[in-house]
Motif scaffolding. Structure first.
Motif, short mmCIF file in Angstrom:
data_model
loop_
_atom_site.label_atom_id
_atom_site.label_comp_id
_atom_site.label_asym_id
_atom_site.label_seq_id
_atom_site.Cartn_x
_atom_site.Cartn_y
_atom_site.Cartn_z
N TYR A 30 0.82 -1.22 0.00
CA TYR A 30 0.00 0.00 0.00
C TYR A 30 0.85 1.27 0.00
O TYR A 30 0.36 2.35 -0.31
N LEU A 45 -5.19 2.84 3.41
CA LEU A 45 -5.82 1.70 4.10
C LEU A 45 -7.27 2.03 4.46
O LEU A 45 -8.16 1.20 4.28
N THR A 48 -9.32 1.93 1.34
CA THR A 48 -9.52 0.54 0.91
C THR A 48 -10.65 -0.10 1.72
O THR A 48 -11.55 -0.74 1.17
N LYS A 49 -10.59 0.09 3.05
CA LYS A 49 -11.62 -0.50 3.92
C LYS A 49 -13.00 0.09 3.62
O LYS A 49 -14.01 -0.62 3.63
N ARG A 59 -13.58 -8.06 -3.07
CA ARG A 59 -12.57 -8.64 -2.18
C ARG A 59 -11.20 -8.31 -2.75
O ARG A 59 -11.08 -7.92 -3.91
N ILE A 60 -10.17 -8.45 -1.91
CA ILE A 60 -8.80 -8.24 -2.38
C ILE A 60 -8.18 -9.62 -2.43
O ILE A 60 -7.98 -10.25 -1.39
N ALA A 61 -7.98 -10.13 -3.62
CA ALA A 61 -7.68 -11.56 -3.71
C ALA A 61 -6.86 -11.89 -4.94
O ALA A 61 -6.62 -11.06 -5.80
N ALA A 62 -6.47 -13.17 -4.96
CA ALA A 62 -5.74 -13.71 -6.11
C ALA A 62 -6.73 -14.41 -7.02
O ALA A 62 -7.64 -15.09 -6.55
N LEU B 25 -5.47 -17.22 -0.62
CA LEU B 25 -5.56 -15.89 -1.24
C LEU B 25 -6.71 -15.75 -2.23
O LEU B 25 -7.03 -14.65 -2.64
N HIS B 27 -9.57 -16.35 -1.19
CA HIS B 27 -10.58 -15.80 -0.27
C HIS B 27 -10.32 -14.34 0.06
O HIS B 27 -11.24 -13.58 0.27
N GLY B 28 -9.04 -13.98 0.13
CA GLY B 28 -8.79 -12.56 0.39
C GLY B 28 -7.49 -12.31 1.14
O GLY B 28 -6.93 -13.19 1.79
N LEU B 29 -7.04 -11.09 1.02
CA LEU B 29 -5.81 -10.63 1.64
C LEU B 29 -6.19 -9.60 2.70
O LEU B 29 -7.02 -8.72 2.42
N PRO B 30 -5.62 -9.68 3.91
CA PRO B 30 -5.98 -8.68 4.93
C PRO B 30 -5.55 -7.28 4.50
O PRO B 30 -4.54 -7.11 3.83
N VAL B 31 -6.35 -6.28 4.89
CA VAL B 31 -6.01 -4.89 4.57
C VAL B 31 -5.19 -4.32 5.72
O VAL B 31 -5.74 -3.97 6.76
N PRO B 35 0.56 -7.05 4.74
CA PRO B 35 -0.37 -8.19 4.59
C PRO B 35 0.33 -9.53 4.43
O PRO B 35 -0.16 -10.55 4.92
#
Lengths: 180, 160
Positions: A30, A45, A48-49, A59-62, B25, B27-31, B35
């Motif tokens: 970030y 941050l 983002t939240k 979601r923040i994901a792969a 990942l 499911h998601g990455l913590p903010v 991280p």
């Protein structure tokens, strides 16, 4: 894209432009975004939240390439479901673990009589056939059986699975970088 | 078309840590500021090792995207799913014609009379109709246009 059209501030638009191609895989991802936007990391941050809370970020994901994980087969199953029942049963189909997308769409008659779409994914051709069978079991009492008299040029089925044989284009969706 | 068999790409060789990271990942990455340090704790690894593995997975294109997934509707755009029934001998030409529109985000060949399926994404609702008409004009084919009426589920979790 005007601000009032989708309720995004200019900073939020800039945030989307800075992150829509991905986050840097570094210890402090970030920080790079903060630098780009000219704000503090804490502000990034918080932003983002906030975007997550408002559902703008799902979601923040792969996102894996499913072929490389061994999921080489996918099928778009389409169903001709009684209109009165479509919402209730669409919801049930969407909850099946192997269904990735499930939508109600308009029919396009004559010729396209399917209104419920469900994408399935598997590691073998047999697996997606079996998944289609499970959906059929769930929908068996609400599928429409249309008359196929021989004078009609269109032969209706209650469902079909279209398997994908080739990716012709995959660029994904992007917010265009232009001034509002 | 034997190109389609070539499309069945190699399955990646993944070790246990790769698999754990891919599953977690999706499911998601913590903010938070660090991280990957948090992820490392969850998979009994170190921050450096997690970063190394994720970087390799992205370079090998095992991960195609990594970051915020935006709800497209919130971005103010409009979308539809559309299809064409393309005569086999014209398939390559029509693919080029359809893909030449920047509003086409995805395009797949499928085994059906309707053998080309694509997503049209535009910034404004009225633009969808314009693109549909332009595709019909360019290809000489009728577009099957089926926008979503209701979404029941979108999300894909592929455990490895």
């Amino acid at each position: 894209m005007s601000e009032e059209m989708n309720g995004l501030t200019e900073l939020e638009r800039q945030y989307i432009l800075a992150t829509q191609n991905g986050l840097p895989i570094t210890k402090e991802p970030y920080h790079a975004i903060a630098k780009q936007l000219g704000i503090s990391v804490d502000e990034v941050l918080a932003l983002t939240k906030d975007l997550q809370a408002r559902g703008i970020i799902r979601r923040i994901a792969a996102v894996p390439n499913h072929y490389k994980l061994g999921y080489q087969y996918n099928g778009m199953t389409v169903w001709d479901v009684d209109d009165q029942q479509a919402e209730k049963f669409g919801d049930a189909v969407g909850r099946l673990p192997f269904v990735s997308h499930c939508y109600l769409r308009p029919r396009f008659l004559p010729g396209w009589n399917y209104n419920l779409f469900a994408m399935v994914h598997g590691k073998t051709p047999e697996e997606i056939q079996q998944q289609r069978g499970q959906i059929k079991e769930l929908l068996k009492d609400v599928l429409v059986e249309r008359n196929n008299d021989s004078s009609q040029s269109t032969h209706y089925k209650s469902n079909v699975m279209l398997t994908s044989t080739e990716i012709l284009k995959k660029t994904g969706l992007r917010l265009k970088n232009k001034t509002a | 078309m034997d190109k389609s068999t070539a499309k069945r790409r190699e399955v990646a060789q993944l070790n246990e840590l790769d698999k754990k990271l891919i599953n977690l990942l999706q499911h998601g990455l913590p903010v938070c500021e660090r991280p990957f340090a948090q992820i490392a704790e969850e998979v009994n690894s170190t921050e450096d090792e997690v970063i190394e593995h994720l970087t390799a997975l992205r370079e090998q294109r095992v991960l195609t995207r990594f970051g915020p997934m935006f709800d497209a509707a919130c971005l103010g755009g409009a979308f539809t799913l559309a299809a064409l029934a393309v005569p086999e001998q014209d398939f390559e030409k029509v693919t080029e014609q359809v893909n030449s529109f920047e509003q086409i985000a995805h395009n797949y060949k499928r085994d059906h009379d309707y053998n080309m399926w694509f997503v049209i994404a535009t910034e404004a609702k009225e633009e969808i109709e314009q693109v549909v008409l332009a595709i019909e004009e360019k290809t000489g084919l009728k577009v099957l246009n089926v926008p979503k009426l209701k979404e029941f589920f979108v999300g894909l979790y592929l455990p490895v």
